[in-house]
Design a protein around this motif. Structure first.
Motif, PDB file in Angstrom:
ATOM      1  N   ASN A   1      51.176  37.648  22.711  1.00 28.03           N
ATOM      2  CA  ASN A   1      50.684  37.193  24.006  1.00 28.03           C
ATOM      3  C   ASN A   1      49.281  37.762  24.222  1.00 28.03           C
ATOM      4  O   ASN A   1      49.122  38.955  24.487  1.00 28.03           O
ATOM      5  N   ILE A   2      48.274  36.902  24.110  1.00 29.16           N
ATOM      6  CA  ILE A   2      46.888  37.351  24.207  1.00 29.16           C
ATOM      7  C   ILE A   2      46.565  37.875  25.602  1.00 29.16           C
ATOM      8  O   ILE A   2      45.859  38.875  25.748  1.00 29.16           O
ATOM      9  N   GLU A   3      47.093  37.234  26.636  1.00 29.40           N
ATOM     10  CA  GLU A   3      46.829  37.692  28.005  1.00 29.40           C
ATOM     11  C   GLU A   3      47.365  39.100  28.223  1.00 29.40           C
ATOM     12  O   GLU A   3      46.684  39.946  28.806  1.00 29.40           O
ATOM     13  N   ASP A   4      48.595  39.348  27.752  1.00 35.99           N
ATOM     14  CA  ASP A   4      49.164  40.697  27.876  1.00 35.99           C
ATOM     15  C   ASP A   4      48.351  41.715  27.080  1.00 35.99           C
ATOM     16  O   ASP A   4      48.132  42.836  27.530  1.00 35.99           O
TER      17      ASP A   4
ATOM     18  N   GLU B   1      45.112  41.601  26.287  1.00 36.14           N
ATOM     19  CA  GLU B   1      43.840  41.875  26.969  1.00 36.14           C
ATOM     20  C   GLU B   1      44.040  42.726  28.217  1.00 36.14           C
ATOM     21  O   GLU B   1      43.264  43.656  28.473  1.00 36.14           O
ATOM     22  N   GLU B   2      45.083  42.426  28.983  1.00 38.56           N
ATOM     23  CA  GLU B   2      45.332  43.197  30.205  1.00 38.56           C
ATOM     24  C   GLU B   2      45.690  44.647  29.883  1.00 38.56           C
ATOM     25  O   GLU B   2      45.160  45.574  30.480  1.00 38.56           O
TER      26      GLU B   2
END
Length: 57
Positions: free
Chosen positions: A5-8, A10-11
């Protein structure tokens, strides 16, 4: 293995860097490890190979 999960990623990396005081490299390694990868390099390598294999744009 599930697709990372790229969003996770990055966050988690941003939080570790800014709130945790880690270097960007260390923060990205931590984020990658939270998704089961040995390092950020291995994380991005897996994603690149997946995109190539699946012929993603």
């Amino acid at each position: 293995m599930n697709i990372p999960n790229i969003e996770d990623f990055e966050e988690r990396a941003a939080i570790a860097e800014y709130d945790g005081g880690l270097s960007r490299r260390a923060a990205e390694n931590l984020a990658a490890q939270s998704q089961g990868f040995a390092s950020a390099r291995k994380y991005w390598q897996w994603l690149a190979e997946y995109a190539h294999r699946e012929k993603l744009p």
